[in-house]
Design a protein around this motif. Structure first.
Motif, short mmCIF file in Angstrom:
data_model
loop_
_atom_site.label_atom_id
_atom_site.label_comp_id
_atom_site.label_asym_id
_atom_site.label_seq_id
_atom_site.Cartn_x
_atom_site.Cartn_y
_atom_site.Cartn_z
N VAL A 1 0.88 -1.17 0.00
CA VAL A 1 0.00 0.00 0.00
C VAL A 1 0.91 1.22 0.00
O VAL A 1 1.78 1.35 0.87
N ILE A 2 0.74 2.10 -0.97
CA ILE A 2 1.60 3.26 -1.13
C ILE A 2 0.74 4.52 -1.06
O ILE A 2 -0.28 4.62 -1.74
N LYS A 3 1.18 5.48 -0.26
CA LYS A 3 0.44 6.73 -0.09
C LYS A 3 1.34 7.91 -0.43
O LYS A 3 2.46 8.00 0.08
N LEU A 4 0.85 8.77 -1.28
CA LEU A 4 1.58 9.97 -1.69
C LEU A 4 1.01 11.16 -0.92
O LEU A 4 -0.09 11.63 -1.23
N GLY A 5 1.73 11.62 0.06
CA GLY A 5 1.21 12.65 0.95
C GLY A 5 1.78 14.03 0.68
O GLY A 5 3.00 14.23 0.59
N SER A 6 0.89 15.00 0.54
CA SER A 6 1.29 16.40 0.44
C SER A 6 1.19 16.99 1.85
O SER A 6 0.12 17.01 2.46
N VAL A 7 2.31 17.46 2.38
CA VAL A 7 2.37 17.97 3.74
C VAL A 7 2.09 19.47 3.74
O VAL A 7 2.74 20.23 3.02
N THR A 8 1.12 19.88 4.55
CA THR A 8 0.79 21.30 4.67
C THR A 8 0.71 21.68 6.14
O THR A 8 0.28 20.90 6.98
N MET A 9 1.14 22.90 6.42
CA MET A 9 1.01 23.46 7.77
C MET A 9 0.41 24.85 7.63
O MET A 9 0.96 25.70 6.91
N MET A 10 -0.74 25.06 8.26
CA MET A 10 -1.48 26.31 8.10
C MET A 10 -1.74 26.59 6.61
O MET A 10 -1.59 27.72 6.13
N GLU A 11 -2.11 25.53 5.87
CA GLU A 11 -2.45 25.59 4.45
C GLU A 11 -1.26 25.94 3.56
O GLU A 11 -1.44 26.21 2.36
#
Length: 269
Positions: A125-135
């Motif tokens: 299972v592979i997840k491509l995550g976009s990391v955001t902090m306060m948008e």
């Protein structure tokens, strides 16, 4: 559930986060993976109030949610001295934290999350995550789970080969830093070296890896905030050097193959 490894993806120069994730998603589909929905992991940190005045680090409670476990709330209590205590509760724990405003205050400006597409490829299972902090976009985290294994030492080579084949970059042979040998206290009060890569994997290991990576992103933002306050003293070249040092991946090194095949260049900004 199986062993999960979380890995930051080095940001190529001149490419946006959306462009990279779109490229990686198409690459997965071309390899035969199937899209399997979305995922979200978020983290909110509460600090003890009032803060100690004797120089002792204050306590912090990190509250995390993982869409793979929608009925659970994960919390990691940090004493400020390096010792952490993990707790798994149901969703009512969030309401409990809201009732403890006299003891713990939320640091809303540091709330951070990783969200994106979820893919399945055989036993992976592979997840491509976009990391955001306060948008604000902060980076890309790739989560890879090998469902047929519960101990990293038994399947690290399989995960490593999958990462190399999918990302087309070199991945070191050493275990990821989270799974390194740790010093623990025995029941007799003696220190002992403990190889974590031989432990049975648990869901809390996934959220701890996310907390580790989220903390790195927060420190990166904090450092750049302090650098911006000294812009009259520090040259632009010095700032770029600091950025390059902060963006060095923990476990990956770029491969010239990717650039040569017309893919994303691996020059760091």
């Amino acid at each position: 559930m199986g062993v999960t490894v979380l890995q930051p993806y080095p940001m190529p120069e001149g490419k946006s986060g959306a462009h990279i994730i779109d490229y990686l998603g198409k690459r997965l589909l071309s390899l035969g993976a199937t899209h399997a929905g979305q995922f979200l992991v978020d983290c909110e940190t509460f600090i003890s109030t009032p803060q100690p005045h004797n120089g002792t680090p204050g306590r912090a409670v990190h509250v995390l949610h993982n869409s793979e476990y929608p009925a659970s709330t994960f919390s990691i209590i940090d004493s400020g001295t390096g010792k952490q205590v993990s707790l798994v509760a149901d969703s009512i724990f969030d309401l409990l934290m809201l009732k403890m405003t006299n003891t713990f205050t939320s640091k809303k400006q540091t709330k951070i999350e990783s969200r994106g597409a979820r893919f399945e490829y055989g036993d992976f299972v592979i997840k491509l995550g976009s990391v955001t902090m306060m948008e604000h976009f902060k980076g890309i985290l790739i989560e890879i789970e090998y469902k047929s294994c519960m101990i990293l030492a038994y399947c690290w080579e399989m995960i490593r080969e999958m990462l190399q084949g999918f990302l087309n970059i070199n991945v070191g042979k050493d275990f990821p830093s989270y799974f390194g040998t740790q010093t623990i206290m025995t029941a007799m009060g003696q220190q002992q070296m403990h190889p974590k890569h031989n432990d049975m994997y648990e869901p809390t290991d996934t959220v701890k890896q996310y907390l580790e990576q989220f903390t790195n992103y927060r420190k990166h933002v904090s450092m750049h905030g302090s650098l911006s306050g000294t812009s009259g003293i520090q040259t632009l070249g010095g700032q770029q050097q600091q950025q390059q040092q902060q963006q060095q991946p923990v476990h990956m090194s770029p491969s010239p193959v990717m650039g040569a095949t017309g893919g994303l260049g691996m020059i760091r900004s």
